[in-house]
Write an enzyme that holds these catalytic residues in place. Structure first.
Site, PDB file in Angstrom:
ATOM      1  N   ASP A  68     -22.696 -13.408 -48.839  1.00 36.10           N
ATOM      2  CA  ASP A  68     -23.215 -12.075 -48.538  1.00 36.10           C
ATOM      3  C   ASP A  68     -22.575 -11.066 -49.487  1.00 36.10           C
ATOM      4  O   ASP A  68     -21.349 -10.957 -49.555  1.00 36.10           O
ATOM      5  CB  ASP A  68     -22.896 -11.735 -47.073  1.00 36.10           C
ATOM      6  CG  ASP A  68     -23.592 -10.464 -46.624  1.00 36.10           C
ATOM      7  OD1 ASP A  68     -24.717 -10.555 -46.103  1.00 36.10           O
ATOM      8  OD2 ASP A  68     -23.004  -9.383 -46.795  1.00 36.10           O
ATOM      9  N   ASP A 117     -32.065  -4.191 -56.622  1.00 37.43           N
ATOM     10  CA  ASP A 117     -32.884  -5.379 -56.903  1.00 37.43           C
ATOM     11  C   ASP A 117     -32.334  -6.156 -58.090  1.00 37.43           C
ATOM     12  O   ASP A 117     -32.296  -7.389 -58.091  1.00 37.43           O
ATOM     13  CB  ASP A 117     -34.334  -4.974 -57.198  1.00 37.43           C
ATOM     14  CG  ASP A 117     -35.091  -4.579 -55.928  1.00 37.43           C
ATOM     15  OD1 ASP A 117     -34.517  -4.714 -54.835  1.00 37.43           O
ATOM     16  OD2 ASP A 117     -36.241  -4.124 -56.057  1.00 37.43           O
ATOM     17  N   GLU A 139     -29.239  -9.063 -48.346  1.00 38.71           N
ATOM     18  CA  GLU A 139     -28.282  -9.457 -49.371  1.00 38.71           C
ATOM     19  C   GLU A 139     -27.518 -10.714 -48.962  1.00 38.71           C
ATOM     20  O   GLU A 139     -26.453 -10.989 -49.454  1.00 38.71           O
ATOM     21  CB  GLU A 139     -27.314  -8.311 -49.671  1.00 38.71           C
ATOM     22  CG  GLU A 139     -26.404  -7.917 -48.524  1.00 38.71           C
ATOM     23  CD  GLU A 139     -26.977  -6.820 -47.630  1.00 38.71           C
ATOM     24  OE1 GLU A 139     -28.208  -6.708 -47.510  1.00 38.71           O
ATOM     25  OE2 GLU A 139     -26.159  -6.085 -47.028  1.00 38.71           O
ATOM     26  N   ASN A 159     -27.159   0.353 -53.322  1.00 35.09           N
ATOM     27  CA  ASN A 159     -28.475   0.983 -53.142  1.00 35.09           C
ATOM     28  C   ASN A 159     -28.374   2.492 -53.015  1.00 35.09           C
ATOM     29  O   ASN A 159     -29.152   3.235 -53.611  1.00 35.09           O
ATOM     30  CB  ASN A 159     -29.159   0.418 -51.885  1.00 35.09           C
ATOM     31  CG  ASN A 159     -29.898  -0.871 -52.178  1.00 35.09           C
ATOM     32  OD1 ASN A 159     -30.387  -1.086 -53.289  1.00 35.09           O
ATOM     33  ND2 ASN A 159     -29.970  -1.748 -51.197  1.00 35.09           N
ATOM     34  N   HIS A 204     -32.679   1.654 -55.344  1.00 38.43           N
ATOM     35  CA  HIS A 204     -33.126   0.319 -54.967  1.00 38.43           C
ATOM     36  C   HIS A 204     -33.455  -0.572 -56.150  1.00 38.43           C
ATOM     37  O   HIS A 204     -33.297  -1.787 -56.082  1.00 38.43           O
ATOM     38  CB  HIS A 204     -34.325   0.412 -54.028  1.00 38.43           C
ATOM     39  CG  HIS A 204     -33.947   0.918 -52.675  1.00 38.43           C
ATOM     40  ND1 HIS A 204     -33.547   0.080 -51.667  1.00 38.43           N
ATOM     41  CD2 HIS A 204     -33.842   2.168 -52.178  1.00 38.43           C
ATOM     42  CE1 HIS A 204     -33.229   0.794 -50.594  1.00 38.43           C
ATOM     43  NE2 HIS A 204     -33.401   2.075 -50.890  1.00 38.43           N
TER      44      HIS A 204
END
Ligand code: C2E
Ligand code: C2E
Length: 177
Positions: free
Chosen positions: A46, A63, A89, A54, A59
Site C-alpha cells: 500500500d 496516476d 493505492e 493527489n 490526480h
C-alpha cells in the site's frame, strides 16, 4: 478476442490484474496447495501517504505514481508471480513456491527500487514509499479471506511502525504475543 478477454481481468490504469483475477488466482493456488502441498505467499503493498500526493500534485500525477509503481513491480518479479491492483493505492502479489521469508526478499527489493525513484511535479522533486504485509498459506490457514486478513494485519503493523517497511504475518504474531 484475446484483448477483449484480457480487459476483463486487467486494471486499465496500471496494467496489473484486477480483483476478479486476484480471486481466481487465490482459488487456484489454494486448491494447488491442498492437492500438492505447494506453498505460496501473499503480499499486500500500500503506497504511503498517497492521498497527500493527489492533494499536493493532482490526480494525473497520482496516476503516474501508480503506473510507475506497477512498472517497477513487474520488472522485479518472476513470470510465475501474479501482480494485482486490489483497489485505490493497494496492490497484491502472489508468489507461488515462495515462503514468507523469501517473499520478504522480493518485497524489500521492490521497496528499495521504488523509494529511490525521483518524481517531479510543480517544480518539486518527491519520493514515494510503500508499506508491505506478507503471509503464507499453511495447513492451519487455507481460507482466502483469512489469508487476506493476515496480510492486511501485517500491512497495518508496517504502517503503524512508521511505513516504508515490510512485516511478515508471523513477526506480527510474535510482536503482539
Ligand atoms: P535473491 O535475489 O537474494 O533471492 C532470494 C530468494 O528470494 C530466492 O531464492 C527466491 O526464493 C526469493 N525470490 C527473490 N526474488 C523473487 C521473485 O521475484 N519471485 C519469487 N517468487 N521469489 C523470489 P532462489 O530462487 O533460490 O534464488 C537464489 C538467488 O538466485 C537469488 O537470490 C538471485 O541472486 C538468483 N536468482 C534466481 N532467479 C533469478 C532471476 O530470475 N533473476 C535474477 N536477477 N536473479 C535470480
Ligand atoms: P523471471 O524468472 O520471470 O524473472 C523476471 C525478473 O524478475 C528478473 O529479470 C529479475 O529482475 C527479477 N527476479 C526474479 N527472481 C529474482 C531473484 O531471485 N532475485 C532477484 N534479484 N531478482 C529476481 P532478469 O534477472 O533479467 O531475468 C530474466 C529471466 O532470466 C528470468 O525471468 C528467468 O527466467 C531467467 N533467470 C535469470 N536469472 C536466473 C537464475 O538465477 N535462475 C533461474 N532459474 N532463472 C534465471
Amino acid at each position: 478476442k484475446r484483448e477483449w478477454q484480457e480487459s476483463i481481468i486487467v486494471d486499465e490504469l496500471t496494467g496489473a490484474f484486477n480483483r476478479k483475477h486476484f480471486n481466481q488466482t487465490m482459488k487456484q493456488l489454494i486448491s494447488d496447495f491442498k492437492r500438492t502441498g505447494r506453498v505460496f505467499s501473499l503480499a499486500l503493498m500500500d503506497l504511503d501517504h498517497f492521498k497527500r500526493v493527489n492533494d499536493l500534485y493532482g490526480h494525473l500525477v497520482g496516476d503516474e505514481v501508480l503506473q510507475t509503481f506497477a512498472d517497477i513491480v513487474r520488472r522485479s518479479i518472476r513470470v510465475e508471480d501474479t501482480f494485482c491492483r486490489f483497489g485505490g493505492e493497494e496492490f497484491a502479489l502472489f508468489l507461488p513456491n515462495t515462503d514468507v521469508a523469501s517473499a520478504a526478499v522480493v518485497i524489500e527489493r521492490i521497496q528499495e527500487a521504488f523509494a529511490a525513484l525521483p518524481f517531479r511535479a510543480k517544480n518539486e522533486r518527491f519520493q514515494v514509499t510503500f508499506s508491505g504485509g506478507i503471509t503464507e498459506v499453511t495447513e492451519a490457514e487455507q481460507q482466502a479471506d483469512k489469508l487476506v486478513e493476515q496480510a492486511d494485519q501485517a500491512l497495518y503493523a508496517s504502517k503503524h511502525a512508521g511505513r516504508n517497511q515490510t512485516t511478515l504475518y508471523s513477526d506480527h504474531l510474535l510482536a503482539i504475543k
